[in-house]
Design an enzyme around this catalytic site. Structure first.
Site, mmCIF file in Angstrom:
data_model
loop_
_atom_site.group_PDB
_atom_site.id
_atom_site.type_symbol
_atom_site.label_atom_id
_atom_site.label_comp_id
_atom_site.label_asym_id
_atom_site.label_seq_id
_atom_site.Cartn_x
_atom_site.Cartn_y
_atom_site.Cartn_z
ATOM 1 N N GLU A 239 133.029 -28.359 -63.228
ATOM 2 C CA GLU A 239 132.124 -29.349 -63.792
ATOM 3 C C GLU A 239 131.024 -29.817 -62.843
ATOM 4 O OE1 GLU A 239 134.493 -32.519 -65.407
ATOM 5 O OE2 GLU A 239 135.269 -31.253 -66.998
ATOM 6 N N ARG B 31 146.491 -23.322 -64.313
ATOM 7 C CA ARG B 31 145.217 -23.522 -63.614
ATOM 8 C C ARG B 31 145.379 -24.637 -62.585
ATOM 9 N NH1 ARG B 31 139.912 -26.691 -65.294
ATOM 10 N NH2 ARG B 31 138.751 -26.205 -63.404
ATOM 11 N N TYR C 241 136.146 -32.024 -74.214
ATOM 12 C CA TYR C 241 136.943 -33.211 -74.526
ATOM 13 C C TYR C 241 136.512 -33.932 -75.795
ATOM 14 C CZ TYR C 241 139.450 -32.930 -70.147
ATOM 15 O OH TYR C 241 140.267 -32.503 -69.139
ATOM 16 N N ASN D 73 135.232 -26.701 -70.379
ATOM 17 C CA ASN D 73 136.052 -27.910 -70.475
ATOM 18 C C ASN D 73 135.491 -28.754 -71.616
ATOM 19 O OD1 ASN D 73 137.196 -26.954 -68.122
ATOM 20 N ND2 ASN D 73 136.490 -28.634 -66.827
ATOM 21 N N GLU E 159 139.891 -26.646 -69.941
ATOM 22 C CA GLU E 159 140.456 -28.000 -70.054
ATOM 23 C C GLU E 159 140.210 -28.526 -71.456
ATOM 24 O OE1 GLU E 159 139.204 -31.056 -67.265
ATOM 25 O OE2 GLU E 159 139.263 -29.623 -65.608
ATOM 26 N N HIS F 233 137.239 -28.692 -56.955
ATOM 27 C CA HIS F 233 137.384 -29.639 -58.062
ATOM 28 C C HIS F 233 137.118 -31.053 -57.516
ATOM 29 C CE1 HIS F 233 139.365 -30.168 -62.225
ATOM 30 N NE2 HIS F 233 139.005 -31.378 -61.852
HETATM 31 C C1 GBH Z 1 137.544 -33.603 -66.430
HETATM 32 O O1 GBH Z 1 136.484 -34.439 -66.201
HETATM 33 C C2 GBH Z 1 138.004 -33.257 -65.069
HETATM 34 O O2 GBH Z 1 137.787 -31.905 -64.755
HETATM 35 C C3 GBH Z 1 139.415 -33.634 -64.810
HETATM 36 O O3 GBH Z 1 139.618 -33.651 -63.443
HETATM 37 C C4 GBH Z 1 139.678 -34.976 -65.453
HETATM 38 O O4 GBH Z 1 140.940 -35.449 -65.103
HETATM 39 C C5 GBH Z 1 139.584 -34.794 -66.937
HETATM 40 O O5 GBH Z 1 138.365 -34.251 -67.305
HETATM 41 C C6 GBH Z 1 139.756 -36.073 -67.743
HETATM 42 O O6 GBH Z 1 138.731 -36.957 -67.497
HETATM 43 O O7 GBH Z 1 132.387 -43.101 -69.573
HETATM 44 O O8 GBH Z 1 132.052 -44.012 -67.390
HETATM 45 O O9 GBH Z 1 134.266 -43.932 -68.304
HETATM 46 C C7 GBH Z 1 135.857 -34.874 -67.327
HETATM 47 C C8 GBH Z 1 134.841 -35.809 -66.822
HETATM 48 C C9 GBH Z 1 134.683 -37.968 -66.139
HETATM 49 C C10 GBH Z 1 134.574 -37.378 -68.461
HETATM 50 C C11 GBH Z 1 134.802 -39.385 -66.488
HETATM 51 C C12 GBH Z 1 134.635 -38.813 -68.798
HETATM 52 C C13 GBH Z 1 134.253 -41.002 -68.117
HETATM 53 C C14 GBH Z 1 133.122 -41.754 -67.519
HETATM 54 N N1 GBH Z 1 135.184 -37.127 -67.196
HETATM 55 N N2 GBH Z 1 134.118 -39.637 -67.733
HETATM 56 S S1 GBH Z 1 132.947 -43.308 -68.253
#
Ligand code: GBH
Length: 479
Positions: free
Chosen positions: A172, A82, A315, A313, A381, A127
């Site tokens: 996202e 991807r 996490y 996605n 993701e 993206h």
């Molecule tokens: C995804 O974003 C993205 O699609 C990818 O590009 C990115 O590299 C990956 O995840 C890993 O982050 O709590 O203020 O520190 C997920 C979105 C954005 C989630 C940042 C966590 C942290 C904000 N991410 N966020 S903070």
């Protein structure tokens, strides 16, 4: 029992085993060969926006070192890769008035090399890296952005769609709307609480729908591909399951995150009812502008049903409790009246936001099955971060992938969820947005201090390759 010991074929024989990246995070070449600026070029060149004022100017230099990436992909034994296209590399001013042939050549080579190596490309059009020229006209809060996106999408379908069958329009939209227009933590760095995020989100949905309809009408008959958008969602559970307030807050939390985009596309064609009622009640009670949450009108292409599969996605998971919003303050969080906290029993990996909760993914998959009419689902993701001193022997991350894929297999086997593929984030360490290079998500380590940006497989890369090999050969035997 670990996933490795399973004898039976738990994943479908054509399950996609992938890894993901995105253009701005890996390519570098920010002004090479007539590429136009994107909002991340602008944002990262500003002071104090990114960790240690780093930028993606060079990143992994995949614009030059693509063949190194291909070697990594082959070493892992991926069936799918991807990637995303840089809009402003293809269309420097964001419009189809001028197509940058060198950008086209680059992506043609990438796609052709993947196919020659028997790897299926999955291509994201957007993206986070909007052309700066479009930001100058208002970016995602400007209604005309949907026309520009449609024209860009059509160009991509026409140029690459003879070889690309799996498309994602937007990555996202929640993050782009909320972090980009509410919190100002991501490009374009707008802080306009309670207003711009909803507007940006709405235009992203309009843009996505236009692209899907264009594909459906003009390209699907011949190309027979599938188009969706990648939605991020945390799994959420009430902080106190016996508290009706926390239970309701958890529903609001889900509505204001995944539901914000999943409901218009997969459920009802409109924003979740809870989202509408929350915002409308606050507008009324506090004299906020009445049109904060835009309306879908039937003079525009319909949004419901504009996804051929669900792209998730995932996490992390959250506990949620009710909070009452201070009167008079306009904000997304105030509208939501829900606050998320970490469960102390969940291990946190690297970054504070990433609690490791593999079974949250299983629950979320089941939730999507039940609420979105049993779609085919790709996990586009999922990953685990490392911060601080580099550890190439990252057995924790290998364990994480193993545990997570065991939960995915349970979702398939025990819950009957139609999961079609899994993409690890990320193929290699890269520019982690506001965290710069301080957070490493890769299956390959990248030495950013070395002029060659050397890629070295982590132990977790070997572990993931083993998981793929075991499941792939097992399913090949069963086929
Ligand atoms: C995804 O974003 C993205 O699609 C990818 O590009 C990115 O590299 C990956 O995840 C890993 O982050 O709590 O203020 O520190 C997920 C979105 C954005 C989630 C940042 C966590 C942290 C904000 N991410 N966020 S903070």
């Amino acid at each position: 029992m670990s996933i490795c010991d399973k004898r039976e074929n738990v994943f479908p024989h054509d399950f996609a085993w992938g890894a993901a990246t995105s253009a701005y995070q890996i390519e570098g070449g920010w002004n090479a060969d007539d590429k136009g600026l994107s909002i991340w070029d602008t944002f990262s060149h500003g002071k104090g926006t990114v960790f240690e004022d780093q930028s993606g100017d060079v990143a992994c230099n995949s614009y030059t070192l693509w063949e190194e990436d291909l070697r990594c992909i082959k070493q892992l034994g991926l069936t799918h890769y991807r990637m995303s296209l840089s809009w402003s590399r293809l269309l420097p001013d964001g419009t189809t008035r001028h197509v940058n042939q060198k950008g086209v050549n680059y992506y043609n080579k990438v796609i052709n090399d993947l196919l020659a190596g028997n790897v299926t490309p999955v291509v994201t059009l957007y993206h986070f890296d909007l052309p700066q020229a479009l930001q100058d006209r208002g970016g995602w809060t400007w209604a005309g952005v949907a026309d520009a996106f449609e024209a860009y999408a059509v160009l991509c379908f026409r140029t690459f769609g003879d070889r690309v069958r799996l498309w994602l329009t937007l990555n996202e939209p929640y993050i782009c709307a909320k972090l980009g227009h509410e919190d100002g933590l991501f490009a374009p760095g707008v802080r306009d609480p309670g207003v711009s995020a909803y507007r940006a989100g709405h235009n992203m949905l309009r843009a996505h729908a236009r692209a899907w309809h264009a594909y459906d009408a003009l390209f699907r008959p011949e190309q027979e591909g599938l188009v969706s958008l990648a939605l991020n969602g945390d799994w959420a559970e009430p902080l106190d399951p016996r508290s009706p307030q926390d239970v309701a807050a958890t529903e609001r939390y889900m509505a204001f995150t995944l539901g914000w985009f999943a409901s218009p596309v997969f459920m009802t064609g409109d924003y979740p009812a809870t989202m509408r009622s929350q915002i409308e009640a606050r507008n009324l009670a506090q004299g906020f502008p009445r049109d904060r949450l835009p309306v879908f009108v039937d003079t525009e292409p319909r949004v419901l049903g504009t996804a051929d599969f669900f792209a998730l996605n995932y996490y992390t998971s959250r506990r949620v409790r009710a909070v009452s919003s201070p009167p008079g303050t306009l904000s997304f969080k105030g509208d939501r009246e829900a606050e998320d906290v970490l469960d102390p029993s969940w291990p946190v990996c690297g970054v504070p936001w990433l609690a490791v909760v593999p079974d949250g993914l299983r629950k979320l998959l089941k939730y999507i099955k039940d609420t979105c009419q049993e779609p085919a689902i790709y996990i586009t993701e999922n990953g685990f971060a490392q911060v601080g001193a580099v550890d190439l022997e990252d057995s924790q991350r290998g364990q994480f992938y193993q545990d997570t894929l065991l939960e995915v297999s349970k979702a398939v086997r025990e819950d009957g969820v139609n999961v079609r593929g899994y993409f690890a984030w990320s193929l290699m360490d890269n520019f982690e947005w506001a965290d710069g290079f301080s957070v490493r998500f890769g299956l390959f380590h990248v030495d950013f201090a070395h002029p060659q940006l050397t890629r070295t497989m982590y132990r977790s890369g070997r572990d993931y390759a083993d998981i793929i090999k075991r499941n792939y050969s097992q399913s090949a035997m069963k086929k």
